[in-house]
Design a protein around this motif. Structure first.
Motif, PDB file in Angstrom:
ATOM      1  N   THR A 181       4.812 -15.987 -51.133  1.00 26.88           N
ATOM      2  CA  THR A 181       5.608 -15.452 -52.235  1.00 26.88           C
ATOM      3  C   THR A 181       5.643 -13.925 -52.254  1.00 26.88           C
ATOM      4  OG1 THR A 181       3.652 -15.581 -53.677  1.00 26.88           O
ATOM      5  CG2 THR A 181       5.174 -17.453 -53.706  1.00 26.88           C
ATOM      6  N   SER A 182       5.138 -13.294 -51.197  1.00 27.49           N
ATOM      7  CA  SER A 182       5.041 -11.831 -51.187  1.00 27.49           C
ATOM      8  C   SER A 182       5.284 -11.309 -49.779  1.00 27.49           C
ATOM      9  CB  SER A 182       3.653 -11.392 -51.672  1.00 27.49           C
ATOM     10  OG  SER A 182       3.446 -10.004 -51.455  1.00 27.49           O
ATOM     11  N   ASN A 183       5.868 -10.103 -49.695  1.00 27.00           N
ATOM     12  CA  ASN A 183       6.058  -9.422 -48.415  1.00 27.00           C
ATOM     13  C   ASN A 183       5.261  -8.120 -48.411  1.00 27.00           C
ATOM     14  OD1 ASN A 183       7.981 -11.228 -47.220  1.00 27.00           O
ATOM     15  ND2 ASN A 183       9.510 -10.421 -48.643  1.00 27.00           N
ATOM     16  N   ALA A 184       4.539  -7.885 -47.332  1.00 28.07           N
ATOM     17  CA  ALA A 184       3.825  -6.621 -47.148  1.00 28.07           C
ATOM     18  C   ALA A 184       4.347  -5.973 -45.872  1.00 28.07           C
ATOM     19  CB  ALA A 184       2.319  -6.856 -47.052  1.00 28.07           C
ATOM     20  N   VAL A 185       5.023  -4.850 -46.020  1.00 27.18           N
ATOM     21  CA  VAL A 185       5.612  -4.161 -44.874  1.00 27.18           C
ATOM     22  C   VAL A 185       4.768  -2.935 -44.543  1.00 27.18           C
ATOM     23  CG1 VAL A 185       7.673  -3.086 -43.922  1.00 27.18           C
ATOM     24  CG2 VAL A 185       7.901  -4.923 -45.604  1.00 27.18           C
ATOM     25  N   ALA A 186       4.228  -2.909 -43.334  1.00 24.42           N
ATOM     26  CA  ALA A 186       3.433  -1.767 -42.893  1.00 24.42           C
ATOM     27  C   ALA A 186       4.345  -0.707 -42.289  1.00 24.42           C
ATOM     28  CB  ALA A 186       2.396  -2.202 -41.866  1.00 24.42           C
ATOM     29  N   ILE A 187       4.182   0.523 -42.739  1.00 25.36           N
ATOM     30  CA  ILE A 187       4.956   1.651 -42.210  1.00 25.36           C
ATOM     31  C   ILE A 187       3.988   2.692 -41.673  1.00 25.36           C
ATOM     32  CG2 ILE A 187       6.621   3.458 -42.729  1.00 25.36           C
ATOM     33  CD1 ILE A 187       7.648   1.789 -45.037  1.00 25.36           C
ATOM     34  N   LEU A 188       4.156   3.050 -40.413  1.00 27.00           N
ATOM     35  CA  LEU A 188       3.375   4.145 -39.829  1.00 27.00           C
ATOM     36  C   LEU A 188       4.080   5.439 -40.224  1.00 27.00           C
ATOM     37  CD1 LEU A 188       2.699   2.355 -36.476  1.00 27.00           C
ATOM     38  CD2 LEU A 188       0.904   3.238 -37.976  1.00 27.00           C
ATOM     39  N   VAL A 189       3.697   5.950 -41.367  1.00 25.78           N
ATOM     40  CA  VAL A 189       4.428   7.032 -42.025  1.00 25.78           C
ATOM     41  C   VAL A 189       4.524   8.283 -41.153  1.00 25.78           C
ATOM     42  CG1 VAL A 189       4.459   8.551 -44.043  1.00 25.78           C
ATOM     43  CG2 VAL A 189       3.770   6.155 -44.298  1.00 25.78           C
ATOM     44  N   GLY A 190       3.455   8.596 -40.419  1.00 24.75           N
ATOM     45  CA  GLY A 190       3.439   9.821 -39.608  1.00 24.75           C
ATOM     46  C   GLY A 190       4.368   9.789 -38.428  1.00 24.75           C
ATOM     47  N   GLY A 191       4.707   8.595 -37.955  1.00 22.68           N
ATOM     48  CA  GLY A 191       5.682   8.429 -36.890  1.00 22.68           C
ATOM     49  C   GLY A 191       5.397   9.214 -35.629  1.00 22.68           C
ATOM     50  N   ALA A 192       6.489   9.599 -34.957  1.00 23.30           N
ATOM     51  CA  ALA A 192       6.389  10.284 -33.667  1.00 23.30           C
ATOM     52  C   ALA A 192       5.676  11.630 -33.775  1.00 23.30           C
ATOM     53  CB  ALA A 192       7.791  10.478 -33.083  1.00 23.30           C
ATOM     54  N   GLN A 193       5.841  12.310 -34.915  1.00 23.69           N
ATOM     55  CA  GLN A 193       5.178  13.601 -35.097  1.00 23.69           C
ATOM     56  C   GLN A 193       3.658  13.436 -35.081  1.00 23.69           C
ATOM     57  OE1 GLN A 193       6.590  16.725 -35.299  1.00 23.69           O
ATOM     58  NE2 GLN A 193       4.455  17.415 -35.167  1.00 23.69           N
ATOM     59  N   GLU A 194       3.175  12.444 -35.777  1.00 22.58           N
ATOM     60  CA  GLU A 194       1.739  12.187 -35.835  1.00 22.58           C
ATOM     61  C   GLU A 194       1.209  11.726 -34.479  1.00 22.58           C
ATOM     62  OE1 GLU A 194       0.030  10.576 -39.630  1.00 22.58           O
ATOM     63  OE2 GLU A 194      -0.493   8.910 -38.305  1.00 22.58           O
ATOM     64  N   ALA A 195       2.031  10.984 -33.738  1.00 17.67           N
ATOM     65  CA  ALA A 195       1.620  10.521 -32.415  1.00 17.67           C
ATOM     66  C   ALA A 195       1.350  11.694 -31.478  1.00 17.67           C
ATOM     67  CB  ALA A 195       2.692   9.606 -31.826  1.00 17.67           C
ATOM     68  N   MET A 196       2.114  12.764 -31.625  1.00 17.80           N
ATOM     69  CA  MET A 196       1.906  13.931 -30.763  1.00 17.80           C
ATOM     70  C   MET A 196       0.579  14.625 -31.042  1.00 17.80           C
ATOM     71  SD  MET A 196       5.664  15.689 -30.261  1.00 17.80           S
ATOM     72  CE  MET A 196       6.017  15.947 -31.992  1.00 17.80           C
ATOM     73  N   ASP A 197       0.023  14.401 -32.223  1.00 15.11           N
ATOM     74  CA  ASP A 197      -1.261  15.011 -32.592  1.00 15.11           C
ATOM     75  C   ASP A 197      -2.441  14.082 -32.332  1.00 15.11           C
ATOM     76  OD1 ASP A 197      -0.245  17.477 -33.533  1.00 15.11           O
ATOM     77  OD2 ASP A 197       0.361  16.536 -35.415  1.00 15.11           O
ATOM     78  N   SER A 198      -2.176  12.944 -31.677  1.00 21.38           N
ATOM     79  CA  SER A 198      -3.221  11.954 -31.470  1.00 21.38           C
ATOM     80  C   SER A 198      -4.096  12.295 -30.268  1.00 21.38           C
ATOM     81  CB  SER A 198      -2.595  10.565 -31.282  1.00 21.38           C
ATOM     82  OG  SER A 198      -3.590   9.593 -31.068  1.00 21.38           O
ATOM     83  N   HIS A 199      -5.359  12.594 -30.537  1.00 23.64           N
ATOM     84  CA  HIS A 199      -6.361  12.835 -29.502  1.00 23.64           C
ATOM     85  C   HIS A 199      -7.672  12.224 -29.980  1.00 23.64           C
ATOM     86  CE1 HIS A 199      -3.940  15.649 -27.075  1.00 23.64           C
ATOM     87  NE2 HIS A 199      -3.441  16.051 -28.230  1.00 23.64           N
ATOM     88  N   PRO A 200      -8.504  11.746 -29.064  1.00 16.47           N
ATOM     89  CA  PRO A 200      -9.765  11.103 -29.465  1.00 16.47           C
ATOM     90  C   PRO A 200     -10.586  11.954 -30.429  1.00 16.47           C
ATOM     91  CG  PRO A 200      -9.405  10.772 -27.128  1.00 16.47           C
ATOM     92  CD  PRO A 200      -8.319  11.712 -27.601  1.00 16.47           C
ATOM     93  N   GLY A 201     -11.018  11.318 -31.514  1.00 15.11           N
ATOM     94  CA  GLY A 201     -11.872  11.991 -32.486  1.00 15.11           C
ATOM     95  C   GLY A 201     -11.138  12.870 -33.475  1.00 15.11           C
ATOM     96  N   GLU A 202      -9.811  13.018 -33.336  1.00 14.63           N
ATOM     97  CA  GLU A 202      -9.041  13.901 -34.215  1.00 14.63           C
ATOM     98  C   GLU A 202      -8.141  13.069 -35.130  1.00 14.63           C
ATOM     99  OE1 GLU A 202      -6.975  16.940 -32.062  1.00 14.63           O
ATOM    100  OE2 GLU A 202      -8.706  17.411 -30.794  1.00 14.63           O
ATOM    101  N   TYR A 203      -8.388  13.178 -36.416  1.00 12.16           N
ATOM    102  CA  TYR A 203      -7.612  12.413 -37.401  1.00 12.16           C
ATOM    103  C   TYR A 203      -6.702  13.371 -38.171  1.00 12.16           C
ATOM    104  CZ  TYR A 203     -10.295   8.307 -36.257  1.00 12.16           C
ATOM    105  OH  TYR A 203     -10.839   7.248 -35.578  1.00 12.16           O
ATOM    106  N   ILE A 204      -5.526  13.589 -37.587  1.00  8.93           N
ATOM    107  CA  ILE A 204      -4.529  14.511 -38.154  1.00  8.93           C
ATOM    108  C   ILE A 204      -3.352  13.683 -38.644  1.00  8.93           C
ATOM    109  CG2 ILE A 204      -3.051  16.489 -37.704  1.00  8.93           C
ATOM    110  CD1 ILE A 204      -4.963  17.228 -35.402  1.00  8.93           C
ATOM    111  N   LEU A 205      -3.145  13.662 -39.957  1.00  6.90           N
ATOM    112  CA  LEU A 205      -2.099  12.835 -40.556  1.00  6.90           C
ATOM    113  C   LEU A 205      -0.884  13.675 -40.921  1.00  6.90           C
ATOM    114  CD1 LEU A 205      -4.207  10.615 -43.008  1.00  6.90           C
ATOM    115  CD2 LEU A 205      -4.026  10.496 -40.512  1.00  6.90           C
ATOM    116  N   THR A 206       0.290  13.172 -40.629  1.00  4.75           N
ATOM    117  CA  THR A 206       1.541  13.806 -41.039  1.00  4.75           C
ATOM    118  C   THR A 206       2.016  13.107 -42.301  1.00  4.75           C
ATOM    119  OG1 THR A 206       2.105  14.310 -38.740  1.00  4.75           O
ATOM    120  CG2 THR A 206       3.904  14.369 -40.342  1.00  4.75           C
ATOM    121  N   LEU A 207       1.803  13.754 -43.446  1.00  4.55           N
ATOM    122  CA  LEU A 207       2.065  13.068 -44.715  1.00  4.55           C
ATOM    123  C   LEU A 207       2.572  13.975 -45.831  1.00  4.55           C
ATOM    124  CD1 LEU A 207       1.890  10.616 -46.598  1.00  4.55           C
ATOM    125  CD2 LEU A 207      -0.565  11.021 -46.802  1.00  4.55           C
ATOM    126  N   LYS A 208       2.168  15.233 -45.840  1.00  2.00           N
ATOM    127  CA  LYS A 208       2.437  16.096 -46.994  1.00  2.00           C
ATOM    128  C   LYS A 208       3.903  16.132 -47.400  1.00  2.00           C
ATOM    129  CE  LYS A 208      -1.424  19.334 -47.196  1.00  2.00           C
ATOM    130  NZ  LYS A 208      -1.842  20.756 -47.070  1.00  2.00           N
TER     131      LYS A 208
END
Length: 352
Positions: free
Chosen positions: A194-221
């Motif tokens: 009776t419910s839908n939960a849609v996951a959105i990777l809000v940071g998208g491609a911009q956040e993916a470019m900042d992805s490196h091991p141990g670094e948690y940089i979120l594109t959200l502001k």
């Protein structure tokens, strides 16, 4: 560079995990290639019947997406969303799912999911191709995963993505999903959900470019469109954080002022996709290759942030809800990093 070789004798279970993970890692390239070959081959080399059928199918793809945004209303065929092969993919890392609060099945949800990582692997498994853990923890709530709208314009590939529970992140598709009735007697809920939960990777491609091991940089502001959508549909926003997501791949160094980053930004602006150069392991070595490293990913699902439904969201209210989400993500990170990260003392959350 010294190469660290994998042992020759590996249990069959682990070999299967590697093969299945190799497929899913290169899935997009494989599906795009197959789709192109099928369409081009049929139109160029096919006879009149095959060409006619292909033209009819291409017309169907266009009309169907225009009318329904390619959304599958239910969970789809369960055999495509949880099976033994897909379990191999989950167990390769492994990927875990942690519940911190109830998600009542009398409303719909947007899971604001972070970080994106290179591929969004954790969320892709838990809410896409292997949903057994989700259904166990959140019964009656259908898991869906948002991805780029252009993927659903690609013939044949779109059919596979739909079977895996993926939906377009276009405004029209999300409104369609999040406006569904929560009445158990409604015809759309005949499957018992009776419910839908849609996951959105809000940071998208911009956040993916900042992805490196141990670094948690979120594109959200500056990303508030999903908050407005939640308010318009009355959907609660659920913070979701995948610990370890950034650790399964490294990528070629791309500092903000580098030539590579500038090139990535240009391609992202034109296509919506950032051309990353991931660094992983190989089939028979741990030093280089396109496979992800075997690192645990733990998706922690936080408490829902309820919103007041409004057709015209007030900017101050949008900022308030947006601020609540940032605060909730920071709390999740601080509360669980010691438990789920290998080096929690050096781990910092950066929201930009």
């Amino acid at each position: 560079m010294k190469i660290e070789w994998a042992p020759l004798r590996v249990p069959l279970e682990r070999r299967m995990q590697i093969l299945v993970t190799a497929f899913f890692t290169s899935m997009l390239l494989i599906l795009l290639s197959i789709s192109f070959l099928l369409v081009a081959g049929s139109l160029i080399y096919g006879g009149l019947l095959l060409r006619s059928l292909m033209v009819l199918y291409l017309t169907y793809v266009y009309v169907h997406h225009k009318k329904t945004q390619s959304v599958v209303d239910g969970n789809g065929w369960m055999i495509t969303r949880t099976n033994r092969l897909h379990l191999h993919y989950r167990n390769y890392f492994p990927v875990e799912l942690v519940k911190t609060a109830e998600l009542p099945a009398d409303k719909n949800y947007i899971l604001a999911s972070f970080p994106h990582g290179i591929l969004g692997t954790g969320i892709g498994i838990n809410m896409g191709v292997e949903i057994s853990k989700w259904l166990e923890l959140f019964p009656q709530v259908r898991p869906k995963l948002g991805t780029l709208d252009q993927h659903f314009h690609v013939p044949f590939m779109r059919e596979v993505l739909r079977c895996w529970g993926l939906v377009s992140v276009s405004k029209e598709a999300l409104i369609r999903m999040l406006s569904k009735s929560n009445d158990p007697k409604h015809k759309d809920n005949s499957d018992g959900f009776t419910s839908n939960a849609v996951a959105i990777l809000v940071g998208g491609a911009q956040e993916a470019m900042d992805s490196h091991p141990g670094e948690y940089i979120l594109t959200l502001k500056n990303r508030k469109g999903f908050v407005k959508l939640a308010i318009r549909t009355g959907s609660s926003i659920v913070p979701s954080f995948s610990f370890g997501e950034v650790d399964i791949f490294d990528q070629v160094a791309n500092p903000p002022d580098s030539l590579l980053r500038r090139l990535q930004n240009v391609v992202k602006k034109l296509t919506g996709v950032s051309p990353l150069i991931p660094v992983g392991r190989g089939f028979f070595n741990y030093t280089f290759g396109f496979l992800p490293f075997r690192r645990r990913i733990v998706q922690v699902v936080g408490s829902p942030i309820d919103v007041v439904k409004s057709d015209q969201p007030d900017s101050e209210y949008v900022d308030k809800v947006h601020g609540q989400l940032i605060e909730a993500l920071e709390k999740l990170f601080d509360q669980y990093k010691d438990k789920y990260l290998q080096n929690p003392k050096n781990a910092k959350l950066v929201v930009q």
